[in-house]
Design a protein around this motif. Structure first.
Motif, mmCIF file in Angstrom:
data_model
loop_
_atom_site.group_PDB
_atom_site.id
_atom_site.type_symbol
_atom_site.label_atom_id
_atom_site.label_comp_id
_atom_site.label_asym_id
_atom_site.label_seq_id
_atom_site.Cartn_x
_atom_site.Cartn_y
_atom_site.Cartn_z
ATOM 1 N N ALA A 20 0.823 -1.211 0.000
ATOM 2 C CA ALA A 20 0.000 0.000 0.000
ATOM 3 C C ALA A 20 0.858 1.263 0.000
ATOM 4 C CB ALA A 20 -0.931 0.003 1.206
ATOM 5 N N ALA A 21 2.095 1.171 0.467
ATOM 6 C CA ALA A 21 2.967 2.338 0.539
ATOM 7 C C ALA A 21 3.848 2.491 -0.695
ATOM 8 C CB ALA A 21 3.851 2.262 1.776
ATOM 9 N N THR A 22 3.801 1.530 -1.592
ATOM 10 C CA THR A 22 4.611 1.621 -2.805
ATOM 11 C C THR A 22 3.709 1.986 -3.970
ATOM 12 O OG1 THR A 22 4.416 -0.776 -3.103
ATOM 13 C CG2 THR A 22 6.381 0.010 -1.949
ATOM 14 N N VAL A 23 4.088 1.590 -5.146
ATOM 15 C CA VAL A 23 3.346 1.986 -6.338
ATOM 16 C C VAL A 23 1.986 1.320 -6.461
ATOM 17 C CG1 VAL A 23 5.385 2.604 -7.649
ATOM 18 C CG2 VAL A 23 4.594 0.246 -7.685
ATOM 19 N N LEU A 24 1.746 0.249 -5.721
ATOM 20 C CA LEU A 24 0.462 -0.427 -5.792
ATOM 21 C C LEU A 24 -0.542 0.230 -4.855
ATOM 22 C CD1 LEU A 24 1.725 -4.114 -5.609
ATOM 23 C CD2 LEU A 24 1.024 -2.869 -7.646
ATOM 24 N N PRO A 25 -1.678 0.662 -5.391
ATOM 25 C CA PRO A 25 -2.671 1.226 -4.484
ATOM 26 C C PRO A 25 -3.270 0.114 -3.626
ATOM 27 C CG PRO A 25 -3.571 1.039 -6.695
ATOM 28 C CD PRO A 25 -2.120 0.623 -6.771
ATOM 29 N N GLY A 26 -3.554 0.442 -2.416
ATOM 30 C CA GLY A 26 -4.131 -0.582 -1.548
ATOM 31 C C GLY A 26 -4.666 0.029 -0.283
ATOM 32 N N GLY A 27 -5.589 -0.647 0.301
ATOM 33 C CA GLY A 27 -6.188 -0.176 1.534
ATOM 34 C C GLY A 27 -5.701 -1.003 2.705
ATOM 35 N N SER A 28 -4.555 -0.649 3.242
ATOM 36 C CA SER A 28 -4.032 -1.411 4.373
ATOM 37 C C SER A 28 -4.934 -1.255 5.597
ATOM 38 C CB SER A 28 -2.600 -0.990 4.691
ATOM 39 O OG SER A 28 -2.523 0.385 5.001
ATOM 40 N N GLU A 29 -5.648 -0.158 5.687
ATOM 41 C CA GLU A 29 -6.571 0.028 6.807
ATOM 42 C C GLU A 29 -7.711 -0.984 6.739
ATOM 43 O OE1 GLU A 29 -5.578 2.497 4.850
ATOM 44 O OE2 GLU A 29 -4.457 3.833 6.171
ATOM 45 N N LEU A 30 -8.170 -1.285 5.544
ATOM 46 C CA LEU A 30 -9.229 -2.275 5.381
ATOM 47 C C LEU A 30 -8.740 -3.660 5.823
ATOM 48 C CD1 LEU A 30 -12.114 -2.748 4.421
ATOM 49 C CD2 LEU A 30 -11.226 -3.106 2.126
ATOM 50 N N LEU A 31 -7.521 -3.980 5.463
ATOM 51 C CA LEU A 31 -6.916 -5.245 5.887
ATOM 52 C C LEU A 31 -6.766 -5.280 7.410
ATOM 53 C CD1 LEU A 31 -5.640 -7.865 4.767
ATOM 54 C CD2 LEU A 31 -3.473 -6.626 4.635
#
Length: 144
Positions: A14-25
């Motif tokens: 989530a902190a690199t080039v890939l968008p992601g919702g680490s909060e959801l995880l």
């Protein structure tokens, strides 16, 4: 894979080039096992910080091919202004969506010192996850 390694890798991506919702995880893992909040906080914070440090490293390498003139977008110029004004202290905001990734990338591009930059990223990201956990899962049920 166990939840802590999944949390670490999800936060890293989530902190690199890939968008992601680490909060959801994080929300999902905490819903299933709220007593694991300390381990999840550590895994999320470290993973997200190492992901941000990857962006920092990419900025350092990118300095060789990207000139200041190419940094003309509004979010890039805002981030660049913050970093030039506040130095590595601006990286306390590295948790912000979109602009946080740019801050980390530009910190490397500007060759800000690695150790204090990494520390500011870690503090900012840990505070973000800590606030998230406190807001959504605060209370005595986490200690059970």
């Amino acid at each position: 894979m166990e939840p802590l390694s999944l949390m670490f890798s999800g936060a890293f991506m989530a902190a690199t080039v890939l968008p992601g919702g680490s909060e959801l995880l994080l929300f999902g893992f905490l819903t299933a096992k709220p007593q694991a909040w300390v381990g999840l906080l550590i895994a999320a914070s470290l993973g997200n910080t190492l992901g941000a440090m990857t962006s920092y490293a990419l900025g350092r390498v990118g300095r060789k091919v990207i000139t200041p003139e190419k940094l003309a977008s509004k979010s890039t110029s805002t981030s660049l202004n913050w970093l030039e004004r506040y130095g590595y202290w601006a990286l306390l905001l590295s948790w912000l969506p979109v602009i946080g990734d740019i801050l980390c990338l530009l910190a490397g591009w500007l060759k800000l010192p690695l150790l204090p930059s990494s520390l500011m990223m870690l503090i900012g990201k840990t505070l973000r996850y800590g606030v998230f956990i406190g807001l959504f899962f605060g209370g005595s049920e986490m200690l059970v």
